[in-house]
Design a protein around this motif. Structure first.
Motif, short mmCIF file in Angstrom:
data_model
loop_
_atom_site.label_atom_id
_atom_site.label_comp_id
_atom_site.label_asym_id
_atom_site.label_seq_id
_atom_site.Cartn_x
_atom_site.Cartn_y
_atom_site.Cartn_z
N ASP A 15 0.85 -1.19 0.00
CA ASP A 15 0.00 0.00 0.00
C ASP A 15 0.89 1.25 0.00
OD1 ASP A 15 -1.65 2.23 1.17
OD2 ASP A 15 -3.18 0.64 1.24
N GLN A 16 0.62 2.16 -0.92
CA GLN A 16 1.45 3.35 -1.09
C GLN A 16 1.57 4.16 0.19
OE1 GLN A 16 3.31 4.33 -3.73
NE2 GLN A 16 4.00 6.10 -2.53
N ARG A 17 0.56 4.11 1.05
CA ARG A 17 0.60 4.91 2.27
C ARG A 17 1.73 4.50 3.21
NH1 ARG A 17 -5.74 4.15 3.35
NH2 ARG A 17 -5.15 2.16 2.38
N ARG A 28 4.65 3.63 2.17
CA ARG A 28 5.81 4.31 1.59
C ARG A 28 5.78 5.81 1.91
NH1 ARG A 28 6.07 1.62 -4.45
NH2 ARG A 28 8.02 2.81 -4.54
N ASP A 29 4.59 6.40 1.86
CA ASP A 29 4.47 7.85 2.10
C ASP A 29 4.71 8.21 3.56
OD1 ASP A 29 3.80 8.12 -0.58
OD2 ASP A 29 1.63 8.17 -0.19
#
Length: 225
Positions: A118-120, A122-123
């Motif tokens: 999930d990109q979150r 990474r963010d």
């Protein structure tokens, strides 16, 4: 230096960290490697950590919650200098990056699997994203082992000869010169006479010349950089 590695396949990392230089570094107390099973942080009975991607598409995506729980738990125990995600679209690992990371303290390495994470994650959590090349593997475990090896071998005291790492390929932006050992002649193939001369200045000059020549032939891009 401590490495906390988060993965859904902890057994895959058992062998790489139990042999050779990495084993020696741990026995000497110069490095600590701890592998964490992401499934231990799953909230469902099945211990699954992936789900279908929003918006459709093929493959499964690793969920945010298990990663977040694991990362936040580890952060209560110690401060991390880097939280690294191994991913094909990260910056390509090179010797300069390994040199820089070898001066850090605690590091956490996240291993993706399936289609990705999930990109979150990474963010919110990741401080650095690293790739080992322009290709895709089944997961981030082998890249994590490669990164860990590249860093640990640079820690003072890990290698028997501490000057060895300084003469490796890429340390000075060039490939290493050819190397030889006994016997001096094998089936008519001889070691270059200069290496048997005992003249350190001439040997050093020969190696410098060979490094440059080999780099021109095999990796001219390094000279352009």
């Amino acid at each position: 230096m401590r490495f906390d590695i988060i993965t859904v396949l902890p057994d895959l990392l058992t062998s790489p960290f139990a042999h050779s230089i990495l084993q020696r570094a741990q026995k000497k107390g110069l490095a600590e490697i701890v592998v964490h099973n992401l499934r231990d942080y799953a909230s469902n009975k099945q211990k699954s950590v992936d789900d279908y991607p929003y918006g459709g598409g093929s493959g499964m995506v690793m969920q945010i919650e298990p990663f977040a729980k694991c990362i936040e738990h580890l952060q209560t125990e110690r401060k991390y200098d880097e939280i690294i995600f191994m991913t094909p679209d990260g910056e390509t690992l090179n010797q300069e990056i390994a040199n820089t990371l070898s001066t850090r303290g605690n590091m956490m390495i996240l291993c993706g699997h399936y289609k990705g994470i999930d990109q979150r994650i990474r963010d919110i959590f990741v401080t650095r994203e690293i790739s080992i090349g322009d290709y895709v593997l089944s997961g981030g475990e082998l890249p994590a082992a490669i990164l860990t090896d590249a860093i640990i071998r640079l820690i003072p005291g890990v290698l028997s000869d501490e000057t060895s790492a300084l003469s490796d390929s890429f340390q000075d932006g060039l490939l290493d010169a050819p190397i030889y050992t006994r016997p001096a002649e094998w089936n008519g193939h001889k070691v270059p006479e200069i290496l048997l001369s005992g003249n350190e200045a001439k040997i050093s000059a020969w190696r410098d010349e060979q490094q440059l020549q080999r780099t021109k032939e095999r990796r001219p891009d390094l000279l352009n950089e």
